[in-house]
Design a protein around this motif. Structure first.
Motif, mmCIF file in Angstrom:
data_model
loop_
_atom_site.group_PDB
_atom_site.id
_atom_site.type_symbol
_atom_site.label_atom_id
_atom_site.label_comp_id
_atom_site.label_asym_id
_atom_site.label_seq_id
_atom_site.Cartn_x
_atom_site.Cartn_y
_atom_site.Cartn_z
ATOM 1 N N TRP A 115 0.825 -1.207 0.000
ATOM 2 C CA TRP A 115 0.000 0.000 0.000
ATOM 3 C C TRP A 115 0.859 1.257 0.000
ATOM 4 O O TRP A 115 0.516 2.248 -0.662
ATOM 5 C CB TRP A 115 -0.922 -0.013 1.216
ATOM 6 N N ALA A 121 2.270 1.695 -3.530
ATOM 7 C CA ALA A 121 1.222 2.182 -4.437
ATOM 8 C C ALA A 121 0.922 3.651 -4.166
ATOM 9 O O ALA A 121 0.695 4.440 -5.103
ATOM 10 C CB ALA A 121 -0.045 1.339 -4.271
ATOM 11 N N ALA A 122 0.913 4.038 -2.886
ATOM 12 C CA ALA A 122 0.654 5.432 -2.539
ATOM 13 C C ALA A 122 1.741 6.352 -3.094
ATOM 14 O O ALA A 122 1.454 7.469 -3.546
ATOM 15 C CB ALA A 122 0.557 5.579 -1.030
ATOM 16 N N LEU A 138 1.060 6.596 -6.968
ATOM 17 C CA LEU A 138 -0.142 7.384 -7.242
ATOM 18 C C LEU A 138 0.044 8.837 -6.816
ATOM 19 O O LEU A 138 -0.482 9.759 -7.462
ATOM 20 C CB LEU A 138 -1.340 6.765 -6.518
ATOM 21 N N ALA A 155 1.909 10.555 -9.531
ATOM 22 C CA ALA A 155 1.031 10.803 -10.676
ATOM 23 C C ALA A 155 0.071 11.960 -10.393
ATOM 24 O O ALA A 155 -0.201 12.792 -11.273
ATOM 25 C CB ALA A 155 0.246 9.545 -11.010
ATOM 26 N N ALA A 156 -0.448 12.035 -9.157
ATOM 27 C CA ALA A 156 -1.362 13.127 -8.800
ATOM 28 C C ALA A 156 -0.664 14.485 -8.875
ATOM 29 O O ALA A 156 -1.247 15.469 -9.354
ATOM 30 C CB ALA A 156 -1.917 12.887 -7.395
ATOM 31 N N VAL A 202 4.740 10.017 -12.567
ATOM 32 C CA VAL A 202 4.808 8.571 -12.353
ATOM 33 C C VAL A 202 6.252 8.115 -12.174
ATOM 34 O O VAL A 202 6.548 7.268 -11.316
ATOM 35 C CB VAL A 202 4.144 7.828 -13.526
ATOM 36 N N GLY A 262 7.335 9.039 -8.791
ATOM 37 C CA GLY A 262 6.718 8.126 -7.834
ATOM 38 C C GLY A 262 7.395 6.769 -7.811
ATOM 39 O O GLY A 262 7.565 6.165 -6.744
#
Length: 244
Positions: free
Chosen positions: A44, A47-48, A51, A54-55, A75, A78
């Motif tokens: 998790w 993935a955070a 993401l 990307a945000a 990305v 990240g």
């Protein structure tokens, strides 16, 4: 006569892969599994990180088009953050797996590098309690690292410090107590503690020191290594600890 069975390497031809060594992807999978074993939240968090990158790219892209370029850039950032996090989690997991094993601190000392060279075998051993003292040499002088309870290893460290000062009178000697008690340095901080030691020698002086210590460490009066203490068996995978 030349060996015609051995293929010649061309200038631009890659070196053949060693089938006994895992590839980069296999290494990353091993690192991920080891980290997840000790830290279930790793998937998790990774993935955070991706993401989140990307945000950030989307937000910047809305302000400074083209948006797709910033999303790709976000990305990538990240992914780099996720790889860094995975390396840190893998390092902590490696320490957890080594914790409590004889020779664990010597194995960690071997991962310091950066102008430091640690010896695989301890320089002092208590055959009864199996308390140990390890040694590393570098531009900061000599480091003596103990493994064992604070009360017992303090005397061992002081004895080794005096013994080394007789052979190396003008060389800085740093004593570090390794352990989990108050005033000791845990495994997770051994590398950073050694790296912070100020550099006071040059490479030529370090080579002279290592030659003197080679004779000091092979004295016939020194006790043999007790069975069950083998730093090679508990040495962490450096690639795994770096997340590569």
């Amino acid at each position: 006569m030349a060996d015609t069975d051995t293929p010649k390497r061309g200038f631009f031809r890659r070196r053949p892969k060693d089938p006994s060594k895992p590839g980069r992807i296999a290494q990353m999978v091993q690192v991920y599994k080891m980290a997840r074993k000790h830290y279930p939240a790793v998937p998790w968090l990774l993935a955070a990180a991706i993401l989140g990158g990307a945000a950030i790219g989307v937000v910047v892209g809305l302000l400074l088009p083209p948006i797709w370029l910033w999303i790709v850039f976000g990305v990538m950032v990240g992914l780099l953050g996720a790889v860094f996090m995975l390396g840190r989690f893998a390092e902590s997991a490696a320490f957890e797996e080594m914790r409590g094993q004889p020779g664990a601190f010597g194995a960690v000392l071997n991962t310091v590098r950066r102008s430091w060279l640690a010896e695989e075998q301890p320089v002092a051993i208590d055959p009864r309690t199996k308390d140990l003292v390890y040694r590393a040499t570098g531009l900061g002088g000599v480091v003596l690292l103990s493994e064992g309870p604070k009360g017992r290893t303090a005397k061992m460290l002081e004895k080794e410090r005096k013994r080394h000062e007789r052979v190396l009178p003008n060389v800085p000697i740093t004593c570090i107590q390794g352990g989990e008690e108050d005033g000791q340095v845990p495994m997770s901080r051994v590398s950073s503690t050694v790296r912070k030691i100020p550099k006071k020698l040059n490479k030529a002086e370090v080579l002279v020191i290592r030659k003197r210590l080679a004779a000091l460490g092979t004295m016939s009066t020194r006790p043999p290594v007790p069975k069950g203490i083998d730093p090679n068996k508990v040495r962490p995978d450096r690639r795994a600890m770096r997340g590569r």
